[in-house]
Scaffold this motif. Structure first.
Motif, mmCIF file in Angstrom:
data_model
loop_
_atom_site.group_PDB
_atom_site.id
_atom_site.type_symbol
_atom_site.label_atom_id
_atom_site.label_comp_id
_atom_site.label_asym_id
_atom_site.label_seq_id
_atom_site.Cartn_x
_atom_site.Cartn_y
_atom_site.Cartn_z
ATOM 1 N N UNK A 183 -1.331 -4.707 2.755
ATOM 2 C CA UNK A 183 -2.444 -3.967 2.155
ATOM 3 C C UNK A 183 -2.793 -2.710 2.944
ATOM 4 N N UNK A 213 -14.792 -4.854 1.983
ATOM 5 C CA UNK A 213 -15.322 -5.966 1.174
ATOM 6 C C UNK A 213 -14.148 -6.862 0.827
ATOM 7 N N UNK A 214 -14.220 -8.132 1.119
ATOM 8 C CA UNK A 214 -13.128 -9.044 0.800
ATOM 9 C C UNK A 214 -11.829 -8.524 1.392
ATOM 10 N N UNK A 215 -10.790 -8.411 0.511
ATOM 11 C CA UNK A 215 -9.501 -7.912 0.998
ATOM 12 C C UNK A 215 -9.391 -6.404 0.874
ATOM 13 N N UNK A 216 -10.453 -5.762 0.462
ATOM 14 C CA UNK A 216 -10.399 -4.303 0.283
ATOM 15 C C UNK A 216 -10.722 -3.635 1.616
ATOM 16 N N UNK A 217 -9.781 -2.820 2.085
ATOM 17 C CA UNK A 217 -9.941 -2.210 3.413
ATOM 18 C C UNK A 217 -10.201 -0.708 3.299
ATOM 19 N N UNK A 221 -5.472 -8.802 -4.545
ATOM 20 C CA UNK A 221 -4.860 -8.224 -3.349
ATOM 21 C C UNK A 221 -4.499 -9.321 -2.349
ATOM 22 N N UNK A 225 -8.280 1.739 3.901
ATOM 23 C CA UNK A 225 -7.184 2.465 3.255
ATOM 24 C C UNK A 225 -7.400 2.558 1.749
ATOM 25 N N UNK A 226 -7.818 1.450 1.125
ATOM 26 C CA UNK A 226 -8.070 1.484 -0.320
ATOM 27 C C UNK A 226 -9.268 2.364 -0.651
ATOM 28 N N UNK A 250 0.801 -1.219 0.000
ATOM 29 C CA UNK A 250 0.000 0.000 0.000
ATOM 30 C C UNK A 250 0.839 1.277 0.000
ATOM 31 N N UNK A 258 -10.206 -8.274 -5.288
ATOM 32 C CA UNK A 258 -9.977 -8.744 -3.928
ATOM 33 C C UNK A 258 -9.038 -9.957 -3.923
#
Lengths: 541, 118
Positions: A242, B71-75, A228, B77-78, A87, A225
């Protein structure tokens, strides 16, 4: 980026792909030289040489602005930083992009309306010409040389890596080749040639990034997803990969350093001379606005694609392999191309060669823009207005600009060759910090602050410049760390790598202090002229 | 690769005198243009720089919050990072609309009046 760190591609893969890579490099160089000669024939007066005749369309200039801005540092550097630090690599792109709003809302249109060829035109408009032009020229040349040096040395390392050249002579040869090409582009093609080279490069770069992004997403069935998740697993760092923090979150100092970098990025862009002079290539302020909008769209889309490239590289390539090829991750994008195509297949070789050629094109276009900006400022600000006191003819001015670009090119070749094994990547961030500390305050005060005076401008430019450069000189960028330019000596006492958090407020503050302390009265009539011209375009060139 | 753009328009407009610029600067019409530009550009600039710095500070000092999965691996920060992209595009679009509607007509009117022969 020392030679020891960059052996993997060099040893095995690169030499085998060398003929194809060299062929593509040669095709690009040949095509750009044809464009340059063609542009040179159309370059008749000073407005052609400095401003491409002011006849480019907003879209053309938007492409060229993107080509000028997306340096090897953003293409290879950001993809590499994401591949290694996750990130945190993305944090750069955000600052680089948001910065364009400063240019859009406050700088591009007034500059286009009131200036002719250089940043100095606007800074000196209502001031005493000779001292302010000298200051503007100095700061333009300093910013451009730092930027140029980082690109030249980077080019030497990168191209030798891609071609599998390890000898010193080979690397110096590449730096010299890049230098000679940029001199040819600028002296023969002027702004017209440079603009076309940048447009071609921008199209190639965006096409290359699109292709790689598509291939990465295809591998993951367009499930971001999953991409990532795989990147986090494969990096060996898990979910922190991440999140912010792997690169800058280590200590209180690194966090402060990131804040400092963030400030420099967001405020630096609108003070970069090679970006500012691009706004003179379009006919009106409205076209300048539209070209910034195109640039924001293209650059934003490109940075989103670097996310896919960086995380794609992290997901598909072992981190050791990326680091073995280049410690800063600068070859992650070319490596990704190779892996996406298949390491032992022709398709992999073709992709690797194409992305390498794009990287080479990127470097050439950016160095040409920087050479043009600095030689224009030398000829127009310093030679014509300071030395000749405004009596130089157009012809003499352009001749001076051509010679200046030969001189600046020669200096960069020598410095680039000397710096070939030094870690000079930090110089790009420094260029942004100098631009934000020395140039932006004076631009904004000149345009918007009635009371601003010549002494304010001088205090701000020189004060911002000296503070920024001085702090970097005594920072870990130059000495005291393994990653420093001179790792074996230590005279650093300033803890941060980026001086922005101190030097930017200093630059802004000194503009106010210098103005208030001097007895000089601002030239009210000249300000009226500048303000009316900058907002309405009355009498614009 | 010929440029199809028309040749530069070389017709010389009249350049107003210093007195005319001073008079124009204090005119109501120009004051309106200045206000229209500044009342948009200045607060929006302060706003997006503050929003960007907030994002930088959160990245630095709010690890837990930024790492929260959305959602999923999206946090977070994204989501916030992409929100910076989105606000940048929106501000650019909003400014261009504002400029086309409120600034360009005023600027063009002043320019043609000052450069005209009247």
């Amino acid at each position: 980026m020392s030679p020891a760190q960059s052996t993997l591609l060099a040893a095995g893969e690169a030499s085998q792909h060398r003929p194809l890579i060299i062929t593509l490099f040669a095709v690009f160089v040949a095509a750009t030289l044809v464009i340059t000669v063609w542009a040179g024939r159309q370059t008749k007066d000073a407005a052609d040489f400095y401003a491409g005749g002011r006849q480019f369309t907003a879209f053309q200039n938007g492409l060229a602005v993107s080509g000028d801005y997306m340096s090897a540092a953003s293409f290879l550097g950001i993809a590499g930083a994401i591949a290694l630090f996750g990130y945190d690599g993305f944090l750069y792109s955000i600052g680089f992009l948001v910065a364009w709003l400063v240019a859009l809302l406050l700088v591009a249109e007034p500059l286009r309306n009131s200036g002719r060829y250089t940043m100095g035109d606007v800074l000196a408009y209502r001031m005493r010409q000779r001292p302010v032009r000298t200051a503007a020229g100095t700061s333009t040349i300093v910013v451009s040389i730092f930027y140029l040096l980082a690109q030249m040395a980077g080019a030497g390392v990168l191209v030798s890596l891609l071609l599998g050249i390890t000898s010193d002579a080979g690397k110096i040869g590449i730096v010299a080749l890049v230098g000679v090409l940029m001199i040819v582009y600028v002296t023969i093609g002027g702004m017209k040639g440079t603009t076309w080279v940048q447009m071609v490069k921008a199209v190639l770069l965006i096409a290359g990034a699109l292709l790689l992004t598509f291939l990465v997403l295809l591998k993951f069935h367009f499930n971001v997803s999953d991409l990532l998740g795989k990147a986090a697993d494969n990096s060996g760092k898990g979910s922190p990969f991440l999140q912010p923090g792997l690169k800058y979150g280590a200590t209180g100092t690194t966090k402060l350093d990131f804040l400092s970098l963030g400030l420099a990025l967001v405020l630096g862009t609108a003070g970069l001379p090679h970006i500012l002079i691009r706004f003179y290539t379009v006919p009106t302020a409205k076209a300048a606005r539209k070209s910034v909008n195109w640039a924001i769209g293209l650059i934003g889309a490109f940075y989103l694609m670097t996310l896919a490239l960086g995380f794609g590289a992290a997901a598909l390539i072992k981190p050791d392999e990326i680091i073995a090829s280049n410690k800063s991750g600068n070859t992650a994008a070319p490596l990704l191309a190779l892996h996406l195509g298949g390491v032992d297949s022709d398709w992999g070789a073709i992709l690797l060669a194409s992305i390498s050629a794009v990287a080479f094109a990127t470097i050439l276009a950016v160095v040409a823009g920087l050479t043009l900006a600095s030689s224009s400022s030398f000829a127009h600000d310093i030679y014509a207005n300071v030395i000749k006191k405004g009596t130089a003819t157009d012809k003499e001015e352009v001749r001076a600009a051509r010679w200046a670009s030969v001189g600046i090119g020669a200096v960069s070749i020598v410095l680039g060759a000397l710096a070939r094994d030094l870690n000079v990547a930090g110089l790009v961030a420094l260029a942004f910090a100098v631009a934000a500390s020395a140039n932006l305050p004076t631009i904004l005060y000149s345009l918007f602050w009635k009371r601003f005076t010549t002494s304010g401008a001088l205090w701000s430019i020189y004060g911002g410049l000296v503070t920024a450069v001085g702090l970097v000189l005594f920072s870990p960028v130059v000495s005291g760390k393994e990653t420093s330019m001179f790792p074996h000596v230590d005279f650093h006492w300033f803890p941060l790598e980026n001086p922005g958090i101190i030097s930017i407020p200093v630059g802004f503050l000194l503009g106010v202090v210098g103005t208030l302390l001097s007895k000089e009265r601002p030239d009210a009539a000249k300000y009226a002229e500048l303000e009316v011209r900058s907002l309405t375009g009355t009498g614009a060139h | 690769m010929a440029t199809e753009t028309p040749p530069p328009s070389k017709e010389q407009h009249r350049l107003p005198s210093a007195e005319e610029f001073v008079a124009e600067q204090s005119s109501a019409e120009f004051g309106e243009l200045r206000r229209a530009h500044r009342s948009f550009a200045f607060p929006v600039t302060v706003g997006f720089i503050a929003w960007y710095l907030l994002y930088v500070l959160l990245s630095n000092y709010a690890d837990g919050f930024m790492g929260t999965k959305v959602v999923g691996n999206i946090n977070v920060a994204f989501v916030l990072g992409l929100a910076q992209f989105l606000t940048t595009f929106l501000i650019a679009w909003g400014y261009s609309r504002h400029a086309a509607a409120d600034l360009d007509p005023k600027a063009a009117a002043i320019k043609s009046r000052m450069e005209g022969d009247a």
